[in-house]
Scaffold this active site. Structure first.
Site, PDB file in Angstrom:
ATOM      1  N   TYR A 178      45.195  57.090  31.795  1.00  0.00           N
ATOM      2  CA  TYR A 178      45.389  56.045  32.739  1.00  0.00           C
ATOM      3  C   TYR A 178      43.630  56.481  33.436  1.00  0.00           C
ATOM      4  O   TYR A 178      42.584  55.213  33.852  1.00  0.00           O
ATOM      5  CB  TYR A 178      46.502  55.860  33.810  1.00  0.00           C
ATOM      6  CG  TYR A 178      46.134  55.072  34.559  1.00  0.00           C
ATOM      7  CD1 TYR A 178      46.464  53.425  34.541  1.00  0.00           C
ATOM      8  CD2 TYR A 178      47.044  55.059  35.811  1.00  0.00           C
ATOM      9  CE1 TYR A 178      46.352  52.439  35.264  1.00  0.00           C
ATOM     10  CE2 TYR A 178      45.863  53.760  36.766  1.00  0.00           C
ATOM     11  CZ  TYR A 178      45.757  52.659  36.143  1.00  0.00           C
ATOM     12  OH  TYR A 178      46.053  51.510  37.292  1.00  0.00           O
ATOM     13  N   GLY A 202      47.394  39.681  32.349  1.00  0.00           N
ATOM     14  CA  GLY A 202      48.142  39.356  33.343  1.00  0.00           C
ATOM     15  C   GLY A 202      49.116  38.928  34.814  1.00  0.00           C
ATOM     16  O   GLY A 202      49.383  39.563  35.586  1.00  0.00           O
ATOM     17  N   GLY A 244      53.504  40.975  40.050  1.00  0.00           N
ATOM     18  CA  GLY A 244      52.429  42.043  40.750  1.00  0.00           C
ATOM     19  C   GLY A 244      50.385  41.229  41.244  1.00  0.00           C
ATOM     20  O   GLY A 244      50.661  40.030  41.754  1.00  0.00           O
TER      21      GLY A 244
END
Ligand code: NAP
Length: 247
Positions: A148, A13, A17
């Protein structure tokens, strides 16, 4: 001399961000950085942005063959810093949870994290630091974020077990726990721009420090856990949450 001169860092990732800011920070501090993400264009752009010879490997952390390709790319160097960070979530109340929502969330956040670390095992150098990305959501009971939150609760548990299992190799495992951080991932939680602005307003008000965090602030904490500065810290959680879950 950079803190990570001669070190190899893998950031899943790492194309957006928190992951991108961390990849940049580690590379600026001397690491050779490998990043993984699924989207080709974002991956290419991130590699350019990170610079310092960063390498991009396109793939999905929930796909074990993609993880094999990632670690095949780093094989000759070994891994000194592993930031297993890829993931995300969506708002869905219990009555609306579908099998697809559950699978997508747990595939990226739980299965992806587990197999990222498992596949890294043969490549982790003595003294390596593994950092997982949790979330304050795991402990807050926020409405419509149950799947989540549960997936991130698993991260806290993994950090404890793996710290124990890897201590004999001199490998430390910790979790970073971000509160609301201004990233494209947060924008993606809302249906449109107005919704994103409303969500950010709510989050800003919730945080004791009075603002959302910046990805670079999480990157600083990850860099600490990745470095020898944190040599007596393992199995822990480091909150970067502006006090959200603390006071
Ligand atoms: N922002 C926050 O407030 C916050 C708070 C707590 C925890 N977190 C956690 O922090 C991490 C990063 O979030 P962020 O806010 O920086 O989100 P972001 O801006 O959306 O970045 C997410 C990154 O993960 C990659 N990714 C997502 N699913 C993937 C998969 N299955 N395989 C490979 N790569 C994948 C994305 O690239 P592709 O889409 O191209 O694959 C992207 O590079 C996540 O684990 C998130 O849950 C964020």
């Amino acid at each position: 001399m950079g803190t990570f001169d001669g070190k190899v860092a893998v950031v899943t990732g790492g194309t957006s961000g928190i992951g991108l800011a961390t990849a940049r920070r580690l590379a600026d501090d001397g690491a050779r950085v490998y990043v993984m993400g699924r989207r080709e264009a974002e991956l290419k752009q991130a590699v350019d942005e990170i610079g310092h010879g960063a390498v991009g490997v396109r793939g999905d952390v929930a796909d074990l063959a993609d993880l094999d390709r990632l670690f095949a790319a780093v094989e000759e160097h070994g891994v000194d810093v592993l930031f297993a960070n890829a993931g995300g979530g969506e708002f869905t109340r219990l009555e609306d949870v579908t099998e697809k929502h559950f699978d997508q969330t747990f595939d990226a956040n739980v299965k992806g994290t587990l197999f990222t670390v498992q596949k890294a095992l043969p490549h982790l150098n003595e003294g390596a630091s593994v950092i997982l990305t949790g979330s304050t959501a795991a402990g807050s009971g926020a409405e419509a974020f149950g799947v989540y939150a549960a997936s991130k609760a698993a991260i806290r548990s993994f950090a404890r077990t793996w710290a124990n299992e890897l201590k004999g190799r001199g490998v430390r495992v910790n979790a970073i726990v971000p509160g609301p951080i201004a990233t494209p991932g947060i924008d993606g939680l809302a249906a449109d721009e107005a919704g994103a602005a409303q969500l950010k307003g709510y989050l800003t008000e919730s945080v004791p420090i009075g603002r959302m965090g910046r990805p670079e602030e999480v990157a600083g904490a990850v860099a600490f856990l990745a470095s020898d500065q944190s040599s007596f810290i393992t199995g822990s959680e480091l909150y970067v949450d502006g006090g959200l879950n603390q006071i």
